[in-house]
Structures are given as C-alpha cells and as structure tokens.
Write a protein that holds these residues in place. Structure first.
Motif, PDB file in Angstrom:
ATOM      1  N   PRO A  23       0.948  -1.291  -0.152  1.00  0.00           N
ATOM      2  CA  PRO A  23       0.085   0.073  -0.149  1.00  0.00           C
ATOM      3  C   PRO A  23       1.050   1.323  -0.067  1.00  0.00           C
ATOM      4  CG  PRO A  23      -0.841  -1.756   1.801  1.00  0.00           C
ATOM      5  CD  PRO A  23       0.517  -2.143   1.023  1.00  0.00           C
ATOM      6  N   ARG A  24       0.479   2.330  -0.892  1.00  0.00           N
ATOM      7  CA  ARG A  24       1.230   3.529  -0.577  1.00  0.00           C
ATOM      8  C   ARG A  24       0.325   4.671  -0.941  1.00  0.00           C
ATOM      9  NH1 ARG A  24       6.441   2.568  -2.672  1.00  0.00           N
ATOM     10  NH2 ARG A  24       6.820   0.442  -3.481  1.00  0.00           N
ATOM     11  N   TYR A  25       0.658   5.891  -0.690  1.00  0.00           N
ATOM     12  CA  TYR A  25      -0.151   7.034  -0.870  1.00  0.00           C
ATOM     13  C   TYR A  25       0.472   8.045  -2.031  1.00  0.00           C
ATOM     14  CZ  TYR A  25       3.964   8.908   1.921  1.00  0.00           C
ATOM     15  OH  TYR A  25       5.244   9.488   2.266  1.00  0.00           O
ATOM     16  N   GLU A  62      -8.313   0.102  -3.042  1.00  0.00           N
ATOM     17  CA  GLU A  62      -9.184   0.430  -1.725  1.00  0.00           C
ATOM     18  C   GLU A  62      -8.440   1.320  -0.731  1.00  0.00           C
ATOM     19  OE1 GLU A  62     -10.544  -2.831   0.069  1.00  0.00           O
ATOM     20  OE2 GLU A  62      -8.505  -3.884   0.563  1.00  0.00           O
ATOM     21  N   ARG A  63      -9.128   2.289  -0.215  1.00  0.00           N
ATOM     22  CA  ARG A  63      -8.238   3.069   0.726  1.00  0.00           C
ATOM     23  C   ARG A  63      -8.386   2.379   2.017  1.00  0.00           C
ATOM     24  NH1 ARG A  63      -9.903   9.412   0.901  1.00  0.00           N
ATOM     25  NH2 ARG A  63     -10.584   8.681  -1.354  1.00  0.00           N
ATOM     26  N   ILE A  64      -7.125   2.457   2.769  1.00  0.00           N
ATOM     27  CA  ILE A  64      -6.892   1.723   3.876  1.00  0.00           C
ATOM     28  C   ILE A  64      -6.550   2.799   4.993  1.00  0.00           C
ATOM     29  CG2 ILE A  64      -6.195  -0.574   2.810  1.00  0.00           C
ATOM     30  CD1 ILE A  64      -3.364   0.314   3.425  1.00  0.00           C
ATOM     31  N   GLU A  65      -6.724   2.573   6.184  1.00  0.00           N
ATOM     32  CA  GLU A  65      -6.477   3.320   7.505  1.00  0.00           C
ATOM     33  C   GLU A  65      -5.487   2.847   8.169  1.00  0.00           C
ATOM     34  OE1 GLU A  65      -8.120   6.010   7.853  1.00  0.00           O
ATOM     35  OE2 GLU A  65      -9.793   5.552   6.414  1.00  0.00           O
ATOM     36  N   ARG A  66      -4.367   3.565   8.417  1.00  0.00           N
ATOM     37  CA  ARG A  66      -3.225   3.529   9.258  1.00  0.00           C
ATOM     38  C   ARG A  66      -3.240   4.137  10.616  1.00  0.00           C
ATOM     39  NH1 ARG A  66       2.164   2.010   5.782  1.00  0.00           N
ATOM     40  NH2 ARG A  66       3.001   2.655   7.914  1.00  0.00           N
ATOM     41  N   ASP A  71      -4.074  10.877   8.868  1.00  0.00           N
ATOM     42  CA  ASP A  71      -4.438  11.766   7.924  1.00  0.00           C
ATOM     43  C   ASP A  71      -3.815  11.543   6.517  1.00  0.00           C
ATOM     44  OD1 ASP A  71      -5.593  13.239  10.074  1.00  0.00           O
ATOM     45  OD2 ASP A  71      -3.698  14.066  10.601  1.00  0.00           O
ATOM     46  N   ARG A  72      -3.326  10.509   6.468  1.00  0.00           N
ATOM     47  CA  ARG A  72      -2.743  10.041   5.121  1.00  0.00           C
ATOM     48  C   ARG A  72      -3.370   9.180   4.355  1.00  0.00           C
ATOM     49  NH1 ARG A  72       3.365  10.174   5.096  1.00  0.00           N
ATOM     50  NH2 ARG A  72       3.220  12.304   4.638  1.00  0.00           N
ATOM     51  N   LYS A  73      -3.742   9.269   3.053  1.00  0.00           N
ATOM     52  CA  LYS A  73      -4.629   8.360   2.295  1.00  0.00           C
ATOM     53  C   LYS A  73      -3.856   7.282   1.413  1.00  0.00           C
ATOM     54  CE  LYS A  73      -7.601  12.286   1.228  1.00  0.00           C
ATOM     55  NZ  LYS A  73      -8.072  13.323   0.325  1.00  0.00           N
ATOM     56  N   TYR A  74      -3.688   6.150   2.145  1.00  0.00           N
ATOM     57  CA  TYR A  74      -3.170   5.108   1.612  1.00  0.00           C
ATOM     58  C   TYR A  74      -4.087   4.272   0.763  1.00  0.00           C
ATOM     59  CZ  TYR A  74       1.348   5.284   4.098  1.00  0.00           C
ATOM     60  OH  TYR A  74       2.513   5.565   4.864  1.00  0.00           O
TER      61      TYR A  74
END
Length: 213
Positions: A23-25, A62-66, A71-74
C-alpha cells in the motif's frame, strides 16, 4: 513513429505495480516513479491522484486506514486490481517499440537543436546547453545504465531498417535474440552480476541525479 508522448496507460501501469508491492499514498508514488526514472521524469501531481480515485471508484484499489498516519490516504490493490494489473502488463508489453521511439525521438530533437542551422536556440546562462558535451553526457548515462542492468554494452551494427526488420521477423516466430545480431553472432549479454557492483557505484549514483559534470 509515435505521434504523442509516452505510451498511454503508462502511469496507471506503474501505479498498479507499485500498489501490488505494498500500500502507498499518492506523494509516495510520485517519488517512487521519479526514482525509477533516475530522477529525470516525474508525473504531475494532477495525474497520479485522479488515477488513484478512479481505481478506488472502480474497485481496483481500496483506501486503507493506518493508525500511525491517520491523515494520510493510503491505497491498496484489490483482487480486481490484480486482474487489471495482469491486463496492463500485456498492454504495456506491446508498447515497447513506441516507448523506444519516444526516447529516440526526443534525443534526435535535442541533437538537432545543437547542430541544425535552421535552429538558433539561445542557451543563455542556463546550466545546460544544446551541445556536443551535453549530448555525450546523455549517451554516457544511457550506456552506464544499460551496463548496470543488462551487462557489457556492445554496439549493434545495423541500420534502423535492418534492426526493425529483424525485430519484426523475431516477432513472427523467427529465432530469438538481439535483432541487431547477424546469424551466429548471438551471445549472452545478460547481467553478469550484482547491478550495483560496477566498480564505480558512487559515480553512477551521482550521475543518475541529473546533474552534469
């Protein structure tokens, strides 16, 4: 002859491959693509993020939460995204000649601005110039990277017409090998060792930054 820029879908393909890795932003993707290009090309911010949002809408990513970076969209690749990647690999694989045409076309233009009397470019006081010295630097970097990735550079004694004809013959089921080689001359030019083990790693890395000597 290609009548536009890099192959269509190139950025999408690179994004898919990088998301398949992990996963990356968005900004991270920009930096990684720039690094892959040796620091010589960076897609625009406005090209990568729309691709990510389109992938999300289509279920490709898909967007994932870290928790450590809320605040960063991975973005992570989905199963549908891996299917899309397989298709993109085939698509970009068929664009190799067009990609080569882009590289050759812009180099020929650079050389023409340095030598063709029809053009009177004012180099001014810029860091670069359209000249034999800078042309040689571009060629030198190309050879260095070729040897880093493929092994010792060997010149191909073939006209463009001969080279393309041989490549087309190979594509139609002819013998595999370098399209520029004559029969019996084919030899293994694969990488002979660690790509970084060139004896002048420091020089190569600094050259890759895009700064002229």
């Amino acid at each position: 002859m290609r009548k536009s820029g890099p192959p269509k879908g190139l950025i999408s393909y690179l994004v898919l491959e990088l998301l398949d890795e992990r996963p990356r932003y968005g900004y991270e993707l920009l930096g990684e693509i720039t690094s892959i290009s040796g620091g010589h090309w960076e897609p625009s911010y406005g090209s990568v993020y729309p691709i990510l949002y389109k992938f999300e809408e289509e279920g490709v990513a898909e967007r994932i939460e870290r928790e450590d970076e809320p605040d960063r969209k991975y973005f992570a690749l989905t199963d549908a995204g891996r299917e899309e990647l397989a298709e993109k690999r085939r698509e970009i694989g068929g664009e190799a000649k067009e990609f080569g045409d882009v590289v050759l076309g812009f180099y020929h233009l650079y050389s023409a601005l340095a030598t063709d009397d029809r053009f009177e470019v004012d180099d001014g006081e810029g860091d670069w110039a359209y000249s034999e010295r800078y042309s040689a630097w571009i060629v030198e970097q190309t050879i260095r990277h070729h040897e880093r990735d493929f092994g010792e550079f060997e010149r191909i004694d073939a006209t463009p017409e001969e080279f393309y004809a041989a490549a087309e013959s190979d594509g139609e089921g002819g013998e595999s090998g370098d399209p520029g080689e004559t029969e019996g001359d084919a030899k293994d030019t694969g990488n002979t060792g660690d790509p970084e083990d060139t004896g002048d790693t420091e020089d190569t890395e600094s050259a890759s930054s895009g700064a002229a000597d």
